[in-house]
Design a protein around this motif. Structure first.
Motif, short mmCIF file in Angstrom:
data_model
loop_
_atom_site.label_atom_id
_atom_site.label_comp_id
_atom_site.label_asym_id
_atom_site.label_seq_id
_atom_site.Cartn_x
_atom_site.Cartn_y
_atom_site.Cartn_z
N UNK A 13 0.82 -1.20 0.00
CA UNK A 13 0.00 0.00 0.00
C UNK A 13 0.85 1.25 0.00
N UNK A 14 0.55 2.15 -0.93
CA UNK A 14 1.15 3.47 -1.04
C UNK A 14 2.63 3.46 -1.40
N UNK A 15 3.17 2.34 -1.87
CA UNK A 15 4.58 2.26 -2.26
C UNK A 15 4.66 2.23 -3.78
N UNK A 16 5.57 3.02 -4.35
CA UNK A 16 5.74 3.07 -5.80
C UNK A 16 7.17 3.48 -6.12
N UNK A 17 7.54 3.39 -7.39
CA UNK A 17 8.87 3.84 -7.79
C UNK A 17 8.77 4.60 -9.10
N UNK A 18 9.92 4.96 -9.68
CA UNK A 18 9.92 5.78 -10.89
C UNK A 18 9.40 5.01 -12.10
N UNK A 19 9.37 3.68 -12.03
CA UNK A 19 8.91 2.88 -13.16
C UNK A 19 7.51 2.33 -12.98
N UNK A 20 7.11 2.06 -11.75
CA UNK A 20 5.83 1.41 -11.47
C UNK A 20 5.02 2.23 -10.47
N UNK A 21 3.71 2.25 -10.68
CA UNK A 21 2.84 2.96 -9.74
C UNK A 21 2.47 2.09 -8.54
N UNK A 22 2.74 0.79 -8.63
CA UNK A 22 2.48 -0.13 -7.53
C UNK A 22 3.63 -1.10 -7.41
N UNK A 23 4.07 -1.38 -6.20
CA UNK A 23 5.13 -2.36 -5.94
C UNK A 23 4.48 -3.56 -5.26
N UNK A 24 4.72 -4.73 -5.83
CA UNK A 24 4.20 -5.96 -5.23
C UNK A 24 5.32 -6.63 -4.45
N UNK A 25 4.97 -7.61 -3.67
CA UNK A 25 5.98 -8.37 -2.94
C UNK A 25 6.97 -8.98 -3.93
#
Length: 109
Positions: A13-25
């Motif tokens: 939840x609420x974690x993202x990076x410059x390439x992806x809007x969502x980070x999964x495990x």
């Protein structure tokens, strides 16, 4: 170790990076490896904090009357701020690429 802030789709939840809007495990190890490699390469690394008050968020349609954040717009704004600050500070060093990971913290989370 499984992070505590997962939703039903294993998205952090609420974690993202410059390439992806969502980070999964599943993406988390990949992101960690990129940061470790950047550290080994002696890359410029920094950590910033961007803070907004509720009035600003509401005025800019990032927070509705029920105090729900517009996650998509907020992530876009944070990426835009990062691009502007990165270009102003680091462009003279002619970096070949950029990597960042962000987490949105809300009051009470």
């Amino acid at each position: 170790m499984t992070p505590k802030n997962l939703d039903q789709n294993n998205i952090l939840n609420w974690v993202f990076d410059c390439e992806k809007d969502f980070i999964t495990v599943a993406n988390l190890d990949e992101v960690k490896e990129k940061f470790l490699q950047a550290q080994k390469n002696g890359s410029i690394m920094y950590q910033g904090v961007v803070s907004f008050d509720n009035q600003f968020l509401k005025k800019n349609d990032l927070l509705d009357a029920q105090n729900n954040l517009n996650e998509t717009r907020l992530k876009k704004l944070i990426k835009m701020i990062d691009n502007i600050s990165f270009n102003q500070v680091y462009l003279p060093f002619k970096p070949t690429n950029k990597l960042f990971k962000a987490k949105i913290f809300k009051n009470g989370t």
